[in-house]
Write an enzyme that holds these catalytic residues in place. Sequence first.
Site, PDB file in Angstrom:
ATOM      1  N   ASP A  70       0.814  -1.216   0.000  1.00 33.24           N
ATOM      2  CA  ASP A  70       0.000   0.000   0.000  1.00 33.24           C
ATOM      3  C   ASP A  70       0.848   1.267   0.000  1.00 33.24           C
ATOM      4  O   ASP A  70       0.515   2.245  -0.675  1.00 33.24           O
ATOM      5  CB  ASP A  70      -0.920   0.009   1.227  1.00 33.24           C
ATOM      6  CG  ASP A  70      -2.123  -0.912   1.055  1.00 33.24           C
ATOM      7  OD1 ASP A  70      -2.342  -1.397  -0.076  1.00 33.24           O
ATOM      8  OD2 ASP A  70      -2.828  -1.147   2.044  1.00 33.24           O
ATOM      9  N   GLY A  71       1.946   1.271   0.768  1.00 33.78           N
ATOM     10  CA  GLY A  71       2.795   2.461   0.825  1.00 33.78           C
ATOM     11  C   GLY A  71       3.395   2.802  -0.520  1.00 33.78           C
ATOM     12  O   GLY A  71       3.426   3.975  -0.929  1.00 33.78           O
ATOM     13  N   ARG A  75       2.633   6.123  -2.937  1.00 34.78           N
ATOM     14  CA  ARG A  75       3.716   6.950  -3.492  1.00 34.78           C
ATOM     15  C   ARG A  75       3.589   7.044  -5.016  1.00 34.78           C
ATOM     16  O   ARG A  75       3.794   8.112  -5.607  1.00 34.78           O
ATOM     17  CB  ARG A  75       5.068   6.357  -3.094  1.00 34.78           C
ATOM     18  CG  ARG A  75       6.267   7.173  -3.576  1.00 34.78           C
ATOM     19  CD  ARG A  75       7.524   6.810  -2.797  1.00 34.78           C
ATOM     20  NE  ARG A  75       7.896   5.422  -2.947  1.00 34.78           N
ATOM     21  CZ  ARG A  75       8.750   4.960  -3.879  1.00 34.78           C
ATOM     22  NH1 ARG A  75       9.302   5.801  -4.734  1.00 34.78           N
ATOM     23  NH2 ARG A  75       9.052   3.684  -3.933  1.00 34.78           N
ATOM     24  N   ASP A 141      -4.307  10.164   3.911  1.00 40.35           N
ATOM     25  CA  ASP A 141      -4.669  11.133   4.940  1.00 40.35           C
ATOM     26  C   ASP A 141      -3.558  12.146   5.197  1.00 40.35           C
ATOM     27  O   ASP A 141      -2.387  11.914   4.904  1.00 40.35           O
ATOM     28  CB  ASP A 141      -5.010  10.427   6.261  1.00 40.35           C
ATOM     29  CG  ASP A 141      -4.007   9.354   6.648  1.00 40.35           C
ATOM     30  OD1 ASP A 141      -2.792   9.625   6.583  1.00 40.35           O
ATOM     31  OD2 ASP A 141      -4.414   8.245   7.014  1.00 40.35           O
ATOM     32  N   ASP A 170      -4.651  13.038  20.479  1.00 38.01           N
ATOM     33  CA  ASP A 170      -3.297  12.645  20.099  1.00 38.01           C
ATOM     34  C   ASP A 170      -3.015  13.016  18.647  1.00 38.01           C
ATOM     35  O   ASP A 170      -1.872  13.256  18.273  1.00 38.01           O
ATOM     36  CB  ASP A 170      -3.108  11.141  20.295  1.00 38.01           C
ATOM     37  CG  ASP A 170      -2.915  10.762  21.754  1.00 38.01           C
ATOM     38  OD1 ASP A 170      -2.821  11.674  22.604  1.00 38.01           O
ATOM     39  OD2 ASP A 170      -2.867   9.558  22.052  1.00 38.01           O
ATOM     40  N   ALA A 205      -7.787   9.255  19.903  1.00 36.93           N
ATOM     41  CA  ALA A 205      -7.706   9.365  21.361  1.00 36.93           C
ATOM     42  C   ALA A 205      -8.096  10.764  21.828  1.00 36.93           C
ATOM     43  O   ALA A 205      -7.326  11.463  22.492  1.00 36.93           O
ATOM     44  CB  ALA A 205      -6.303   9.004  21.855  1.00 36.93           C
TER      45      ALA A 205
END
Length: 303
Positions: A70-71, A75, A141, A170, A205
């Site tokens: 996925d990374g 890219r 994102d 967070d 969070a």
Amino acid sequence: MGLVHTVGLVLHPQRDSVPAIDTIMEWARRRDVTVLGLPDEVDRIFCDAVAVDPQELAERSSLLVSLGGDGTMLRTMRLGAGRPTPVLGVNLGRLGFLPEIDVDGLPAALSAIDNQHYSIESRLAVRTTLPGDHEVTAFNDIALCRIPGDGLAGVAITVEDHAFVRYAADAVIVATPTGSTAYAFSSGGPIVSPTVRAVLVTAAAAHSSFNRALVLSADEQLALQVLPSSGRLAVEVDGRVDGYVAPGDRLAITALPDAGRVVRLGLTTFYERARRKLQVRGSAEVDGPGDLGAAEPRSHTAL
């Protein structure tokens, strides 16, 4: 002559891509197709692809092929953002959401694309400009993340110039439908079909009574204001730190519909991939104990 005349390769930095590249090079030789690659990547494995810079790779390629997970796929999509060039994801190793095939499916997939026997899944991206006029684009994102020791992420959300909510968390995540199954999902956000033109805002969070995710139209103006009470925040773009923001900084987020074009060959659906990747199961109250895994989809390709 078929649709594909130039293939651009983007490689995972560690995984073994030689078998996939050998397959692509052999297919390309038989059809007089040019294969391009980025200099540091093709030189690392000593393949016969022509080394070009990222801009030329994006401009010249009639098909971009991502070799990794996925990374690497994200890219590759960023390299071709805003262009009509389709992106084929080839999975190397672990399960991924975006890749369409694994290595042994490459010859058939390349021939199908060359003969225009495939479909396109358009993907929305989000873009903003960081301090210093550094423009960034994400297909998963953009996240404003707490730096350990620097305090919480205090961020005000403004929609159409109207203040809506202030998060203390967070991280505050602005996700695309593609990214709804990534960081936003782990923070309690919904799963969103990639065909929906929407932007998600989720707090990780959250230290406040309001911790719900927002789903906004891609046409609505969204802005994130870093509050005076906030610590300095790292800005993650598709999972990598691309800059920092401080109290008083404001980021205007722009949605870019149809910024990416992912090749689909009809082997699996988004929902099949989501069930497998996220291990979606039913409830023991409505499914018998032996039924929870029975509906797991079968596929002829790795994710």
